[in-house]
Design a protein around this motif. Structure first.
Motif, PDB file in Angstrom:
ATOM      1  N   ILE A  49      24.210  42.413 -20.889  1.00 17.18           N
ATOM      2  CA  ILE A  49      23.111  42.964 -20.099  1.00 17.18           C
ATOM      3  C   ILE A  49      21.787  42.870 -20.853  1.00 17.18           C
ATOM      4  O   ILE A  49      20.746  42.564 -20.267  1.00 17.18           O
ATOM      5  CB  ILE A  49      23.417  44.420 -19.695  1.00 17.18           C
ATOM      6  CG1 ILE A  49      24.637  44.445 -18.770  1.00 17.18           C
ATOM      7  CG2 ILE A  49      22.227  45.055 -19.001  1.00 17.18           C
ATOM      8  CD1 ILE A  49      25.076  45.827 -18.357  1.00 17.18           C
ATOM      9  N   LEU A  50      21.825  43.125 -22.160  1.00 18.02           N
ATOM     10  CA  LEU A  50      20.588  42.999 -22.949  1.00 18.02           C
ATOM     11  C   LEU A  50      20.097  41.555 -22.963  1.00 18.02           C
ATOM     12  O   LEU A  50      18.892  41.297 -22.867  1.00 18.02           O
ATOM     13  CB  LEU A  50      20.831  43.489 -24.382  1.00 18.02           C
ATOM     14  CG  LEU A  50      20.915  45.003 -24.572  1.00 18.02           C
ATOM     15  CD1 LEU A  50      21.329  45.345 -25.987  1.00 18.02           C
ATOM     16  CD2 LEU A  50      19.580  45.671 -24.234  1.00 18.02           C
ATOM     17  N   SER A  51      21.018  40.602 -23.046  1.00 23.13           N
ATOM     18  CA  SER A  51      20.641  39.185 -23.039  1.00 23.13           C
ATOM     19  C   SER A  51      20.009  38.799 -21.705  1.00 23.13           C
ATOM     20  O   SER A  51      18.977  38.115 -21.664  1.00 23.13           O
ATOM     21  CB  SER A  51      21.870  38.310 -23.304  1.00 23.13           C
ATOM     22  OG  SER A  51      22.437  38.611 -24.550  1.00 23.13           O
ATOM     23  N   VAL A  52      20.637  39.256 -20.615  1.00 21.70           N
ATOM     24  CA  VAL A  52      20.088  38.975 -19.279  1.00 21.70           C
ATOM     25  C   VAL A  52      18.725  39.627 -19.111  1.00 21.70           C
ATOM     26  O   VAL A  52      17.799  39.030 -18.545  1.00 21.70           O
ATOM     27  CB  VAL A  52      21.070  39.463 -18.186  1.00 21.70           C
ATOM     28  CG1 VAL A  52      20.419  39.371 -16.804  1.00 21.70           C
ATOM     29  CG2 VAL A  52      22.349  38.645 -18.214  1.00 21.70           C
ATOM     30  N   SER A  53      18.569  40.850 -19.613  1.00 20.12           N
ATOM     31  CA  SER A  53      17.295  41.568 -19.518  1.00 20.12           C
ATOM     32  C   SER A  53      16.183  40.800 -20.228  1.00 20.12           C
ATOM     33  O   SER A  53      15.084  40.636 -19.688  1.00 20.12           O
ATOM     34  CB  SER A  53      17.419  42.970 -20.108  1.00 20.12           C
ATOM     35  OG  SER A  53      18.399  43.725 -19.447  1.00 20.12           O
ATOM     36  N   ILE A  54      16.471  40.340 -21.437  1.00 20.91           N
ATOM     37  CA  ILE A  54      15.471  39.583 -22.212  1.00 20.91           C
ATOM     38  C   ILE A  54      15.114  38.283 -21.503  1.00 20.91           C
ATOM     39  O   ILE A  54      13.941  37.902 -21.402  1.00 20.91           O
ATOM     40  CB  ILE A  54      16.003  39.310 -23.638  1.00 20.91           C
ATOM     41  CG1 ILE A  54      16.126  40.622 -24.416  1.00 20.91           C
ATOM     42  CG2 ILE A  54      15.077  38.346 -24.379  1.00 20.91           C
ATOM     43  CD1 ILE A  54      16.861  40.490 -25.734  1.00 20.91           C
ATOM     44  N   VAL A 258      17.350  45.846 -15.483  1.00 21.90           N
ATOM     45  CA  VAL A 258      16.901  44.532 -15.936  1.00 21.90           C
ATOM     46  C   VAL A 258      15.396  44.376 -15.740  1.00 21.90           C
ATOM     47  O   VAL A 258      14.694  43.845 -16.589  1.00 21.90           O
ATOM     48  CB  VAL A 258      17.670  43.418 -15.196  1.00 21.90           C
ATOM     49  CG1 VAL A 258      17.015  42.065 -15.415  1.00 21.90           C
ATOM     50  CG2 VAL A 258      19.118  43.374 -15.683  1.00 21.90           C
ATOM     51  N   TYR A 259      14.887  44.870 -14.577  1.00 24.07           N
ATOM     52  CA  TYR A 259      13.436  44.791 -14.320  1.00 24.07           C
ATOM     53  C   TYR A 259      13.008  46.053 -13.567  1.00 24.07           C
ATOM     54  O   TYR A 259      13.067  46.115 -12.340  1.00 24.07           O
ATOM     55  CB  TYR A 259      13.097  43.534 -13.521  1.00 24.07           C
ATOM     56  CG  TYR A 259      11.605  43.342 -13.325  1.00 24.07           C
ATOM     57  CD1 TYR A 259      10.749  43.227 -14.433  1.00 24.07           C
ATOM     58  CD2 TYR A 259      11.055  43.296 -12.057  1.00 24.07           C
ATOM     59  CE1 TYR A 259       9.388  43.066 -14.263  1.00 24.07           C
ATOM     60  CE2 TYR A 259       9.689  43.130 -11.878  1.00 24.07           C
ATOM     61  CZ  TYR A 259       8.865  43.015 -12.995  1.00 24.07           C
ATOM     62  OH  TYR A 259       7.511  42.862 -12.831  1.00 24.07           O
ATOM     63  N   PRO A 260      12.598  47.114 -14.286  1.00 21.72           N
ATOM     64  CA  PRO A 260      12.313  48.423 -13.675  1.00 21.72           C
ATOM     65  C   PRO A 260      11.356  48.407 -12.479  1.00 21.72           C
ATOM     66  O   PRO A 260      11.583  49.173 -11.530  1.00 21.72           O
ATOM     67  CB  PRO A 260      11.727  49.230 -14.843  1.00 21.72           C
ATOM     68  CG  PRO A 260      12.393  48.641 -16.053  1.00 21.72           C
ATOM     69  CD  PRO A 260      12.496  47.167 -15.761  1.00 21.72           C
ATOM     70  N   PRO A 261      10.280  47.563 -12.447  1.00 22.38           N
ATOM     71  CA  PRO A 261       9.391  47.582 -11.267  1.00 22.38           C
ATOM     72  C   PRO A 261      10.074  47.180  -9.965  1.00 22.38           C
ATOM     73  O   PRO A 261       9.487  47.325  -8.895  1.00 22.38           O
ATOM     74  CB  PRO A 261       8.293  46.573 -11.642  1.00 22.38           C
ATOM     75  CG  PRO A 261       8.280  46.550 -13.137  1.00 22.38           C
ATOM     76  CD  PRO A 261       9.710  46.724 -13.533  1.00 22.38           C
ATOM     77  N   THR A 262      11.326  46.703 -10.052  1.00 17.15           N
ATOM     78  CA  THR A 262      12.078  46.365  -8.842  1.00 17.15           C
ATOM     79  C   THR A 262      12.152  47.544  -7.880  1.00 17.15           C
ATOM     80  O   THR A 262      12.226  47.360  -6.662  1.00 17.15           O
ATOM     81  CB  THR A 262      13.517  45.926  -9.208  1.00 17.15           C
ATOM     82  OG1 THR A 262      13.445  44.766 -10.025  1.00 17.15           O
ATOM     83  CG2 THR A 262      14.340  45.594  -7.973  1.00 17.15           C
ATOM     84  N   ILE A 263      12.117  48.751  -8.423  1.00 14.60           N
ATOM     85  CA  ILE A 263      12.261  49.942  -7.585  1.00 14.60           C
ATOM     86  C   ILE A 263      11.115  50.074  -6.585  1.00 14.60           C
ATOM     87  O   ILE A 263      11.237  50.746  -5.562  1.00 14.60           O
ATOM     88  CB  ILE A 263      12.361  51.212  -8.471  1.00 14.60           C
ATOM     89  CG1 ILE A 263      12.950  52.362  -7.666  1.00 14.60           C
ATOM     90  CG2 ILE A 263      11.016  51.588  -9.048  1.00 14.60           C
ATOM     91  CD1 ILE A 263      13.260  53.579  -8.483  1.00 14.60           C
ATOM     92  N   PHE A 264       9.989  49.424  -6.835  1.00 13.48           N
ATOM     93  CA  PHE A 264       8.854  49.479  -5.922  1.00 13.48           C
ATOM     94  C   PHE A 264       8.844  48.308  -4.941  1.00 13.48           C
ATOM     95  O   PHE A 264       7.928  48.199  -4.121  1.00 13.48           O
ATOM     96  CB  PHE A 264       7.533  49.505  -6.704  1.00 13.48           C
ATOM     97  CG  PHE A 264       7.400  50.714  -7.588  1.00 13.48           C
ATOM     98  CD1 PHE A 264       7.138  51.958  -7.038  1.00 13.48           C
ATOM     99  CD2 PHE A 264       7.558  50.612  -8.956  1.00 13.48           C
ATOM    100  CE1 PHE A 264       7.034  53.078  -7.840  1.00 13.48           C
ATOM    101  CE2 PHE A 264       7.458  51.729  -9.774  1.00 13.48           C
ATOM    102  CZ  PHE A 264       7.189  52.961  -9.212  1.00 13.48           C
TER     103      PHE A 264
END
Length: 550
Positions: A49-54, A258-264
């Motif tokens: 998950i960390l690799s995908v996040s980066i 993975v990408y926090p702004p997704t929530i908006f």
């Protein structure tokens, strides 16, 4: 702490908090997500998950994929996954620009290119998408417009009138290519495959769907849906038993982590809510018809708070419309998939099906005038609706979700003694609440994105006793008029009559000094003529007059 189904709700809460913090600091939200990953996942899953996040962080900030272009005289406009941007440089569909990018607003970005990369597979698929969409349009004599949106994510050919019909009937989810379309296409591909083991079929379909996400122009909802399908396939291949409701919450949390702004992203919120509702209410032990009806109801109820709060309009028969139109959309997508391989053969059937869809939409609209409602719900009502859904999920009270429908009818009282002249600049409008009348003359963009939101924002119903709606480049669907006339009770349009109190000049050249009378009130967008009863709209949001009803 190791991840288990029991702390999936905790994971979602952390993800939502990180998403809201991202409005102020993306760095802090990423740090919070990093801590959450360390807390909730085992070592191997942490690394993945960390690799995908980066990777996604780098893609989001330093990679721009050109999916469409528009030529200009000095600068060209380019459309990418992140938004559109203008540049004097020449780029082509499929080009991948490596370099820092930043959002200017919701729709546009700035790109600082370092170098450009072209991956032939991606470039060729995107070029085929553009050419294929245009061929379907021209070969059909401009009669095929809907299929491009359903299988290619290209809504540029769909008329404003058709888009309004889908909105009016609560069927916008069919036009926005997403999980529904991916599910249909996956079923089609699995059905068409020879008799091989289901696990092998799922692997092949997963690969094909990855290429299909490119064919749709890298639409973000499609990418999310394909990832969801691949994860589901993974759990099936390795015989991982999961609670589907908690699995949906888990995957949604990962997307936000993975990408926090997704929530908006409203598209994400709507698709996540719909799938969560289906996972919560559907019963796999019931028959196909039961689940078809129930899943439609579940998706509608779980997206209702967001639809009302952000779009402020709702069709009470949206579930019924979804069920009625689904077979036609399903058939159309099947035809669309076959048309990729048998283009000329499928043109005629698709034209016929689009005509049937259009006739069906018109018939439903004619029958549902009293079921389309608008409501500008307040933030507290919106929050209460969400809390009702949350309570029903956490405590497994399925029938409680129907309580959200009650809030559709919470409306404010309207003033009845006003005549309003809104300022839409290019287009002209007048609203007589005292006599329940309306006038509009102008462009579709002003009608759809200024007049309709203005009425809803001010809690003015879209049903009037009489009036005139003249849209230059489309048709009126949303505003219901019992009598279609520009002969209004209190307002004269571009001419005077003895009994009208207001004279509204839509063009300043129509207003002459010799026409001036002291017993009338004149409304002109812009004029050099002066008088105590001459009012100009220019540089004003609106003009409002109090008047006693007839």
């Amino acid at each position: 702490m190791k991840f288990s189904e029991e702390n999936v709700y905790q994971l979602l809460i952390v993800a939502i908090i990180a998403g809201f913090i991202s409005k102020f600091s993306l760095l802090i939200s990423y740090f919070l997500c990093f801590i959450a990953i360390l807390m909730f996942f085992k070592l191997k899953l942490r690394i993945l998950i960390l690799s995908v996040s980066i990777l996604l962080f780098l893609l989001n900030n330093y990679v721009t994929v050109i999916v469409d272009t528009k030529d200009g005289s000095k600068t060209n406009t380019y459309y990418s996954l992140s938004g559109k941007f203008k540049s004097p440089e020449s780029y082509f569909v499929g080009d991948i620009i490596i370099g820092k990018k930043a959002s200017k607003n919701r729709y546009t970005i700035d790109v600082n290119p370092a170098f450009v990369v072209e991956i032939p597979v991606i470039s060729n698929i995107l070029k085929f998408r553009e050419a294929f969409s245009e061929r379907l349009y021209t070969k059909s004599g401009a009669k095929l417009t809907l299929i491009q949106g359903l299988i290619l994510g290209d809504k540029s050919k769909i008329s404003n009138s058709t888009k309004d019909k889908f909105t009016y009937l609560g069927l916008n989810h069919y036009l926005a290519i997403s999980g529904l379309h991916i599910g249909i296409i996956a079923v089609i591909l699995i059905t068409l495959m020879p008799k091989i083991h289901l696990k092998l079929k799922l692997i092949i379909v997963s690969i094909l769907l990855i290429f299909f996400s490119i064919l749709t122009g890298f639409k973000i909802p499609v990418i999310r849906s394909v990832i969801f399908f691949v994860i589901l396939t993974y759990t099936y291949l390795f015989d991982i038993k999961v609670n589907f409701k908690k699995f949906v919450i888990f995957v949604g949390s990962i997307f936000i982590l993975v990408y926090p702004p997704t929530i908006f992203n409203l598209s994400f919120v709507l698709s996540f809510s719909a799938v969560l509702g289906i996972a919560f209410i559907a019963n796999k032990d019931k028959n196909f018809l039961y689940n078809t009806v129930v899943t439609s109801i579940a998706a509608t109820l779980f997206t209702l708070p967001f639809v009302l709060y952000f779009f402020k309009m709702y069709n009470m028969l949206a579930v019924f419309n979804t069920i009625i139109i689904f077979p036609l959309i399903y058939l159309h997508i099947i035809c669309g998939v076959f048309s990729i391989f048998f283009e000329n053969i499928m043109i005629a059937p698709m034209i016929l099906n689009e005509n049937i869809i259009d006739i069906t939409l018109d018939k439903l609209i004619s029958l549902e005038r009293y079921f389309f409602i608008t409501n500008n719900i307040s933030l507290p009502i919106f929050v209460i609706m969400l809390l009702v859904l949350l309570f029903s999920i956490v405590f497994d009270k399925k029938y409680l979700v129907f309580a959200t429908v009650i809030f559709v009818f919470f409306k404010q009282d309207l003033p009845k003694d006003k005549i309003i002249f809104p300022n839409f600049v290019r287009s002209k409008a007048a609203i007589d609440l005292a006599s329940d009348e309306i006038f509009f003359q102008g462009f579709y963009s002003d009608y759809r994105y200024k007049l309709i939101p203005y009425l809803i924002k001010n809690n003015i119903k879209l049903k009037f006793k009489k009036g005139k709606i003249n849209i230059y480049d489309s048709n009126n669907i949303f505003i219901d008029l019992k009598e279609n006339t520009d002969n209004l009770t209190n307002i004269c349009i571009n001419k005077e009559k003895p009994d009208c109190r207001f004279v509204f000049f839509t063009n300043k050249d129509n207003f002459k000094q010799e026409d001036y009378r002291h017993d009338k009130i004149y409304i002109v967008y812009n004029t050099e003529l002066a008088g105590e009863n001459i009012f100009t709209l220019k540089n004003k949001e609106e003009l409002t007059f109090l008047i006693k009803g007839n």
